[in-house]
Design a protein around this motif. Structure first.
Motif, mmCIF file in Angstrom:
data_model
loop_
_atom_site.group_PDB
_atom_site.id
_atom_site.type_symbol
_atom_site.label_atom_id
_atom_site.label_comp_id
_atom_site.label_asym_id
_atom_site.label_seq_id
_atom_site.Cartn_x
_atom_site.Cartn_y
_atom_site.Cartn_z
ATOM 1 N N ILE A 100 0.828 -1.202 0.000
ATOM 2 C CA ILE A 100 0.000 0.000 0.000
ATOM 3 C C ILE A 100 0.864 1.254 0.000
ATOM 4 O O ILE A 100 0.546 2.240 -0.673
ATOM 5 C CB ILE A 100 -0.967 -0.002 1.204
ATOM 6 N N LYS A 101 1.978 1.229 0.731
ATOM 7 C CA LYS A 101 2.850 2.411 0.808
ATOM 8 C C LYS A 101 3.383 2.829 -0.560
ATOM 9 O O LYS A 101 3.718 3.991 -0.756
ATOM 10 C CB LYS A 101 4.033 2.159 1.743
ATOM 11 N N LYS A 102 3.436 1.910 -1.491
ATOM 12 C CA LYS A 102 3.938 2.210 -2.838
ATOM 13 C C LYS A 102 2.924 2.986 -3.676
ATOM 14 O O LYS A 102 3.285 3.560 -4.700
ATOM 15 C CB LYS A 102 4.297 0.916 -3.571
ATOM 16 N N GLY A 103 1.674 2.998 -3.238
ATOM 17 C CA GLY A 103 0.601 3.626 -4.006
ATOM 18 C C GLY A 103 0.624 5.142 -3.922
ATOM 19 O O GLY A 103 1.415 5.751 -3.206
ATOM 20 N N LYS A 104 -0.281 5.743 -4.670
ATOM 21 C CA LYS A 104 -0.401 7.200 -4.725
ATOM 22 C C LYS A 104 -1.675 7.643 -4.020
ATOM 23 O O LYS A 104 -2.642 6.894 -3.920
ATOM 24 C CB LYS A 104 -0.414 7.661 -6.181
ATOM 25 N N GLU A 105 -1.629 8.869 -3.549
ATOM 26 C CA GLU A 105 -2.797 9.462 -2.886
ATOM 27 C C GLU A 105 -3.855 9.773 -3.921
ATOM 28 O O GLU A 105 -3.528 10.047 -5.062
ATOM 29 C CB GLU A 105 -2.377 10.734 -2.139
ATOM 30 N N PRO A 106 -5.125 9.797 -3.570
ATOM 31 C CA PRO A 106 -5.726 9.568 -2.257
ATOM 32 C C PRO A 106 -6.036 8.099 -1.982
ATOM 33 O O PRO A 106 -6.450 7.745 -0.883
ATOM 34 C CB PRO A 106 -7.008 10.381 -2.313
ATOM 35 N N VAL A 107 -5.800 7.238 -2.961
ATOM 36 C CA VAL A 107 -6.113 5.818 -2.797
ATOM 37 C C VAL A 107 -5.281 5.198 -1.685
ATOM 38 O O VAL A 107 -5.770 4.368 -0.919
ATOM 39 C CB VAL A 107 -5.900 5.060 -4.136
ATOM 40 N N ARG A 108 -4.032 5.622 -1.570
ATOM 41 C CA ARG A 108 -3.134 5.054 -0.556
ATOM 42 C C ARG A 108 -3.713 5.218 0.842
ATOM 43 O O ARG A 108 -3.788 4.256 1.616
ATOM 44 C CB ARG A 108 -1.754 5.714 -0.648
ATOM 45 N N THR A 109 -4.144 6.425 1.183
ATOM 46 C CA THR A 109 -4.687 6.676 2.522
ATOM 47 C C THR A 109 -5.978 5.898 2.750
ATOM 48 O O THR A 109 -6.200 5.368 3.842
ATOM 49 C CB THR A 109 -4.904 8.184 2.741
ATOM 50 N N THR A 110 -6.795 5.781 1.734
ATOM 51 C CA THR A 110 -8.031 5.006 1.856
ATOM 52 C C THR A 110 -7.710 3.542 2.127
ATOM 53 O O THR A 110 -8.317 2.912 3.002
ATOM 54 C CB THR A 110 -8.878 5.136 0.572
ATOM 55 N N ARG A 111 -6.757 3.003 1.412
ATOM 56 C CA ARG A 111 -6.370 1.596 1.612
ATOM 57 C C ARG A 111 -5.744 1.390 2.991
ATOM 58 O O ARG A 111 -5.934 0.341 3.614
ATOM 59 C CB ARG A 111 -5.419 1.153 0.513
ATOM 60 N N LEU A 112 -5.003 2.382 3.475
ATOM 61 C CA LEU A 112 -4.421 2.277 4.821
ATOM 62 C C LEU A 112 -5.526 2.236 5.875
ATOM 63 O O LEU A 112 -5.437 1.479 6.844
ATOM 64 C CB LEU A 112 -3.457 3.436 5.089
ATOM 65 N N ALA A 113 -6.567 3.036 5.682
ATOM 66 C CA ALA A 113 -7.695 3.035 6.628
ATOM 67 C C ALA A 113 -8.391 1.673 6.632
ATOM 68 O O ALA A 113 -8.762 1.161 7.699
ATOM 69 C CB ALA A 113 -8.681 4.140 6.264
ATOM 70 N N VAL A 114 -8.542 1.070 5.466
ATOM 71 C CA VAL A 114 -9.152 -0.263 5.375
ATOM 72 C C VAL A 114 -8.267 -1.288 6.078
ATOM 73 O O VAL A 114 -8.761 -2.165 6.793
ATOM 74 C CB VAL A 114 -9.399 -0.653 3.897
ATOM 75 N N LEU A 115 -6.963 -1.168 5.887
ATOM 76 C CA LEU A 115 -6.028 -2.075 6.554
ATOM 77 C C LEU A 115 -6.145 -1.954 8.071
ATOM 78 O O LEU A 115 -6.161 -2.961 8.785
ATOM 79 C CB LEU A 115 -4.593 -1.777 6.099
ATOM 80 N N MET A 116 -6.262 -0.729 8.567
ATOM 81 C CA MET A 116 -6.428 -0.531 10.013
ATOM 82 C C MET A 116 -7.718 -1.177 10.506
ATOM 83 O O MET A 116 -7.730 -1.824 11.554
ATOM 84 C CB MET A 116 -6.417 0.959 10.351
ATOM 85 N N THR A 117 -8.784 -1.028 9.751
ATOM 86 C CA THR A 117 -10.061 -1.635 10.121
ATOM 87 C C THR A 117 -9.947 -3.159 10.159
ATOM 88 O O THR A 117 -10.452 -3.806 11.087
ATOM 89 C CB THR A 117 -11.169 -1.210 9.140
ATOM 90 N N ASP A 118 -9.256 -3.713 9.173
ATOM 91 C CA ASP A 118 -9.059 -5.165 9.149
ATOM 92 C C ASP A 118 -8.282 -5.630 10.385
ATOM 93 O O ASP A 118 -8.602 -6.656 10.984
ATOM 94 C CB ASP A 118 -8.329 -5.591 7.883
ATOM 95 N N MET A 119 -7.263 -4.868 10.768
ATOM 96 C CA MET A 119 -6.492 -5.220 11.970
ATOM 97 C C MET A 119 -7.353 -5.112 13.221
ATOM 98 O O MET A 119 -7.280 -5.956 14.110
ATOM 99 C CB MET A 119 -5.262 -4.319 12.107
ATOM 100 N N GLU A 120 -8.174 -4.066 13.290
ATOM 101 C CA GLU A 120 -9.057 -3.880 14.452
ATOM 102 C C GLU A 120 -9.970 -5.095 14.625
ATOM 103 O O GLU A 120 -10.167 -5.574 15.745
ATOM 104 C CB GLU A 120 -9.893 -2.615 14.278
ATOM 105 N N GLN A 121 -10.504 -5.579 13.525
ATOM 106 C CA GLN A 121 -11.404 -6.720 13.589
ATOM 107 C C GLN A 121 -10.664 -8.012 13.907
ATOM 108 O O GLN A 121 -11.131 -8.822 14.704
ATOM 109 C CB GLN A 121 -12.163 -6.852 12.275
ATOM 110 N N CYS A 122 -9.517 -8.202 13.306
ATOM 111 C CA CYS A 122 -8.757 -9.441 13.492
ATOM 112 C C CYS A 122 -8.219 -9.566 14.920
ATOM 113 O O CYS A 122 -8.249 -10.644 15.510
ATOM 114 C CB CYS A 122 -7.605 -9.475 12.488
ATOM 115 N N TYR A 123 -7.719 -8.460 15.461
ATOM 116 C CA TYR A 123 -7.062 -8.495 16.773
ATOM 117 C C TYR A 123 -7.898 -7.875 17.886
ATOM 118 O O TYR A 123 -7.407 -7.689 19.002
ATOM 119 C CB TYR A 123 -5.706 -7.791 16.702
#
Length: 69
Positions: free
Chosen positions: A16-39
């Motif tokens: 995700i870090k390799k991506g460009k804004e604004p998609v990068r930040t959106t994908r990071l937020a989704v990743l955080m949500t996935d971690m919140e649910q998993c852990y």
């Protein structure tokens, strides 16, 4: 906590870090949500949770700081 799951989240973060804004930040937020649910990361900061899950919280904070807000 399975090491494989955490490693999977790390790999997603690297990609995700390799991506460009604004998609990068959106994908990071989704990743955080996935971690919140998993852990089961609490909505409000919990010292006890952070103490018992240092690797999870380290990656979670790293992802949070990488967002462009």
């Amino acid at each position: 906590m399975k090491h494989e799951e955490l490693e999977s989240f790390r790999e997603r973060f690297k990609e995700i870090k390799k991506g460009k804004e604004p998609v990068r930040t959106t994908r990071l937020a989704v990743l955080m949500t996935d971690m919140e649910q998993c852990y089961n990361i609490p909505m409000r900061y919990s010292t006890a949770y952070a103490y018992h899950n240092p690797e999870v919280m380290k990656l979670y904070r790293e992802i949070s700081y990488a967002r462009d807000i």
